[in-house]
Design an enzyme around this catalytic site. Sequence first.
Site, PDB file in Angstrom:
ATOM      1  N   GLY A  55       0.849  -1.175   0.000  1.00  0.00           N
ATOM      2  CA  GLY A  55       0.000   0.000   0.000  1.00  0.00           C
ATOM      3  C   GLY A  55       0.886   1.225   0.000  1.00  0.00           C
ATOM      4  O   GLY A  55       1.823   1.300  -0.752  1.00  0.00           O
ATOM      5  N   SER A  56       0.594   2.183   0.858  1.00  0.00           N
ATOM      6  CA  SER A  56       1.476   3.329   1.090  1.00  0.00           C
ATOM      7  C   SER A  56       0.664   4.566   1.416  1.00  0.00           C
ATOM      8  O   SER A  56      -0.504   4.696   1.029  1.00  0.00           O
ATOM      9  CB  SER A  56       2.381   3.669  -0.106  1.00  0.00           C
ATOM     10  OG  SER A  56       3.170   2.561  -0.468  1.00  0.00           O
ATOM     11  N   ASN A  57       1.325   5.477   2.102  1.00  0.00           N
ATOM     12  CA  ASN A  57       0.875   6.865   2.228  1.00  0.00           C
ATOM     13  C   ASN A  57       1.986   7.751   1.679  1.00  0.00           C
ATOM     14  O   ASN A  57       3.166   7.433   1.824  1.00  0.00           O
ATOM     15  CB  ASN A  57       0.660   7.274   3.690  1.00  0.00           C
ATOM     16  CG  ASN A  57      -0.259   6.342   4.437  1.00  0.00           C
ATOM     17  OD1 ASN A  57      -1.404   6.168   4.087  1.00  0.00           O
ATOM     18  ND2 ASN A  57       0.273   5.733   5.493  1.00  0.00           N
ATOM     19  N   ASN A 106      -3.766   5.116  -1.184  1.00  0.00           N
ATOM     20  CA  ASN A 106      -4.186   3.943  -1.968  1.00  0.00           C
ATOM     21  C   ASN A 106      -5.637   3.933  -2.381  1.00  0.00           C
ATOM     22  O   ASN A 106      -6.085   2.958  -2.982  1.00  0.00           O
ATOM     23  CB  ASN A 106      -3.838   2.621  -1.265  1.00  0.00           C
ATOM     24  CG  ASN A 106      -2.392   2.553  -0.866  1.00  0.00           C
ATOM     25  OD1 ASN A 106      -2.078   2.333   0.287  1.00  0.00           O
ATOM     26  ND2 ASN A 106      -1.492   2.778  -1.811  1.00  0.00           N
TER      27      ASN A 106
END
Length: 806
Positions: free
Chosen positions: A241-243, A513
């Site tokens: 995922g990620s921010n 995401n």
Amino acid sequence: MTLRNRLRLLGVAGLALFTVSASLPPAAASGAGAGPERHPSGGGLSAVIRYTEYGIPHIVAKDYAQLGFGTGWAQAADQVCTLADGFLTVRGERSRFFGPDAAPDFSLSSAATNLSSDLYFRGVRDSGTVEKLLKAPAPAGPSRDAKETMRGFAAGYNAWIEQNRITDPACRGASWVRPVTALDVAARGYALAVLGGQGRGIDGITAARPPTAAPPAAGVTPEEAATAAQRLLSAQNADMGSNAVAFDGSTTVNGRGLLLGNPHYPWQGGRRFWQSQQTIPGELNVSGASLLGATTISIGHNADVAWSHTVATGVTLNLHQLTLDPADPTVYLVDGERERMTKRTVSVPVKGAAPVTRTQWWTRYGPVVDAMGSALPLPWTASTAYALNDPNATNLRMADTGLGFSRARSTADVERSLHRNQGMPWVNTIAADRAGHSFFAQSQVLPRITDELAERCSTPLGRATYPASGLAVLDGSRADCALGSDPDAVQPGIFGPSRMPTLKNRPYVENSNDSAWLTNAEQPLTGYERIFGTVATPRSMRTRGAIEDVAAMADKGRLRVADLQRQQFANRAPAGDLAASETAKWCAALPGGTAVGTGGTPVDVSAACRVLRRWDRSVDSDSRGALLFDRFWRKTSAVPAAELWRTPFDPADPVRTPRGLNTAAPGVGTALADAVAELRAAGIALDAPLGKHQFVVRNGKRLPIGGGTESLGIWNKTEPVWNAAAGGYTEVSSGSSYIQAVGWDDSRCPVARTLLTYSQSENPKSPHYSDQTRLYAGERWVTSRFCEKDIARSPALRVVRVHERR
């Protein structure tokens, strides 16, 4: 002259390569192989590697081949077993060494078995797919610089295994650790490119068979297919995922940009990041992290610009439903004309058994596939088959995109690299620069499927899957349903840059995401095709929490790098803010303090009421009540969303809705009772500090880990592995990985703090197996040593000159 003075002079002298004696064990790696690949690289390549704290290498080279050499050497020193395992995968040799039935680590595909993986990757190798892409002129194919880094990486990896003794128990003495070629390096990059397309369908590609007299496998209804497609396409975010957020100069203390990147990736295996600095004097100088096996920096910063990526919602594949010739199921019709499928016969060596030979079937659209995951069967019948289109199967441009970022001097240069190379398969790009610009682009290689095309050409199956998930199923029997091309696209059948959702120079641009819609909640992005993602639909809990946080930061203004660091470890639980108080109040009013668990068992939950009321709504390692809420909240996933909240989603108020926990929903009480019973059965106190039961063990020592799971909405995402018998969450499968907080002041050196959560090496004998993991457990950072003066001042400075043996 002292060593440090000599190093300072390097900056003036163009960082000319020099020799510093290095202590390098002379023993060669075991099982180096024989025949034409015994010494597949040559040319006397070399590089200087300067190691600073935490084993971070600063690689200096005079050209791209030598830069690749230093990178390959240094990656092998830290991750030789994981790299060797990946090279084995892309050569299609896993069954030969590990047997056909074992499972790969899923880092380079979703193949369920070694045999399935080998059949696919050996087919790629036999067909010369990657070689053809390497020969394509840039920008359609990789540039000379990119190919030189691949050549150098292979040589550097080979030189390391030739000159060093492997100590990692995972592959010490293993015959499968062998020299590689530049083709192997390119093939690994290819595997990453098709990860969301053909890589997701490998089991279906390698299992597809023309129908026989036996009845075909049952299909699914369009409604079932829509649900299955949603699950299939959301599964990619389960471990990736990620921010990321970029702030423009209007929000910062000095008018310069800021970037916080927080990618969420696996903690084990071949999709780990690895940290370094790459320098070619006068040409390129960049720090950051690379995915293992990558020759360039994947996420990072240079003196003027910083960037990160988040896994995007664009659907990188589509299906074409084929109408078959009634007389031959390996012939399909396009506008009534017969086209014969292409047979790809592949033979795979198998440990302890005869080779396995299978046939794959390919069409003008791509390979025939008989399923996309177990929930979405696509049976090949006498009249119908399905072909998978993956435009990233002709994309070997990621390295050039990365080189463009590395050489960038502004966010405009980042955008230019995206537009020229069009090499990003499944990520968004977020960037900030010294001049105070912010930038977001969902610049992906996607099938050029417009909503109009989907409306005109979808089969009944596609009319269900496309609106629900973005997975198009088009009528392959009609030439007018071809994908077409945009004039600014680098290859046929994909969207050009002008069609990509993009937002520039806003106080903040952020992605966690979800689709591009709420990149900035004050200026929603709309007008893009469904295949890119949704508009005006519910956002994830993590997106909602992230927007609340970064919007508040932008409103506060006068931001510094220290504010980014605080955001990374704020560990606020948005789900707790929404539901914990109401749960505690409802719980306290239960008759006799009892809730009914699964199976009708009454459970005394009265103590849980007090714990939830007192919980600080965070998931710090010392937070009491966080573990109880976590176990409770995971179990509420069984409650339908329409029942869980009293106030439903409102597209006019997307960050604050849905809200109002519906404690009357039967599943809520069951979830709390089951969570309490579970913790008591494991001997875990309901108010135990989170870190006592959420930890990793490194070299026999427990390290408490903060952060929390996706459904809690935590920025600092942690996906831990539950093992109640061993004490709770005893390992992390994925989550925060290479974190960077970057800004600028009036000096030429960026202000950067980094953290590689799982450390540089998977080798338990390495001093860099857990050093940064200890930092992560203590919420501490590494101060980036980017400028020459800072590298020279490192108390841990160690300099080696690495080279091929002559």
